[in-house]
Design an enzyme around this catalytic site. Structure first.
Site, PDB file in Angstrom:
ATOM      1  CB  SER A  41      18.141 -13.664   4.570  1.00 32.44           C
ATOM      2  OG  SER A  41      17.707 -13.208   3.570  1.00 32.44           O
TER       3      SER A  41
ATOM      4  CG  HIS B 185      14.588 -17.612   3.558  1.00 34.53           C
ATOM      5  ND1 HIS B 185      14.861 -17.038   2.277  1.00 34.53           N
ATOM      6  CD2 HIS B 185      14.398 -15.819   4.615  1.00 34.53           C
ATOM      7  CE1 HIS B 185      15.611 -15.203   2.335  1.00 34.53           C
ATOM      8  NE2 HIS B 185      15.060 -15.154   3.429  1.00 34.53           N
TER       9      HIS B 185
END
Length: 241
Positions: free
Chosen positions: A119, A142
């Site tokens: 992340s 993501h």
């Protein structure tokens, strides 16, 4: 005058207490001795931002990291900085703040991803002059997420889109991955259960241009020492034979 023999037990007791403290705090009996010209910074667990996370969470607090980086930059004895990551991600703005600070250090920097650099850990991983990833380490790419109250208006999407662009721009600027490839990995469906994005493992991170090399601690220290020597040589006007 005090008898030196009477002071021996207290000295022995002090040694025992120090050993016990090392076992409790560090899990070892002997701590490394000697000064190093390399400052090692660890970013582990969840990157904590403006909201304090529950006590059971393993966290890296950005208000602890920022002063350490400033101190490393100012300390003349520190010639290079190594950042070790094993993080699940966390607060976007806190993560970007750490990444920006690492990228603007004047001293040579190397990042090493061990376990995971997920992340918002991705921008931190690519922020150094050179990045290394362990063969079994993973990086989850993501789109950013919101939690808490979400107002259902077009402006919310625009805000998310702008924040996403900040992350994308930083990653593509500080690595060899193209914007098209990064967005393709970010918005891929079917790979993550109940989510959108991609998990990139070791060699694939190098293949996509996110990370520079697959390796470990030895390679990271070797690379950092080499960059320190190169900086010294350039500052001194080159090598004299």
């Amino acid at each position: 005058m005090a008898d030196p023999k009477q002071q021996e037990p207290s000295t022995e007791e002090g040694k025992k207490n120090a050993t016990l403290e090392n076992i409790q705090q560090l899990g070892q009996t002997n701590t490394p001795s000697g000064e190093s010209n390399i400052f090692c910074l660890t970013i582990i667990g969840q990157v904590e931002g403006h909201i304090v996370l529950p006590p059971q969470n393993k966290t890296t607090k950005y208000e602890h990291i920022i002063p350490q980086l400033v101190a490393a930059e100012q300390n003349p004895k520190i010639e290079g900085v190594m950042i070790i990551l094993n993080t699940v991600g966390g607060d976007v703005e806190a993560g970007l703040a750490i990444a920006e600070m690492i990228s603007t250090l004047s001293k040579p920097t190397v990042t090493l991803v061990l376990g995971g650099g997920h992340s918002i850990g991705v921008p931190i991983a690519v922020s150094a002059n050179y990045s290394i990833i362990a063969e079994t380490a993973t990086m989850t790419i993501h789109p950013i997420r919101l939690n808490g109250l979400v107002i259902g208006v077009p402006q919310t999407f625009e805000y998310l889109d702008k924040m996403q662009e900040r992350v994308t721009r930083f990653v593509t600027k500080h690595s060899n991955v193209t914007e098209e490839k990064f967005k393709e990995l970010m918005f891929k469906t079917g790979e993550l259960t109940r989510d959108i994005g991609t998990t990139v493992i070791g060699a694939d991170a190098v293949k996509y241009g996110l990370i520079d090399q697959v390796g470990g601690v030895g390679e990271a220290i070797k690379e950092l020492n080499q960059r320190i020597e190169e900086k010294k040589a350039s500052a001194g006007g080159g090598l004299i034979q």
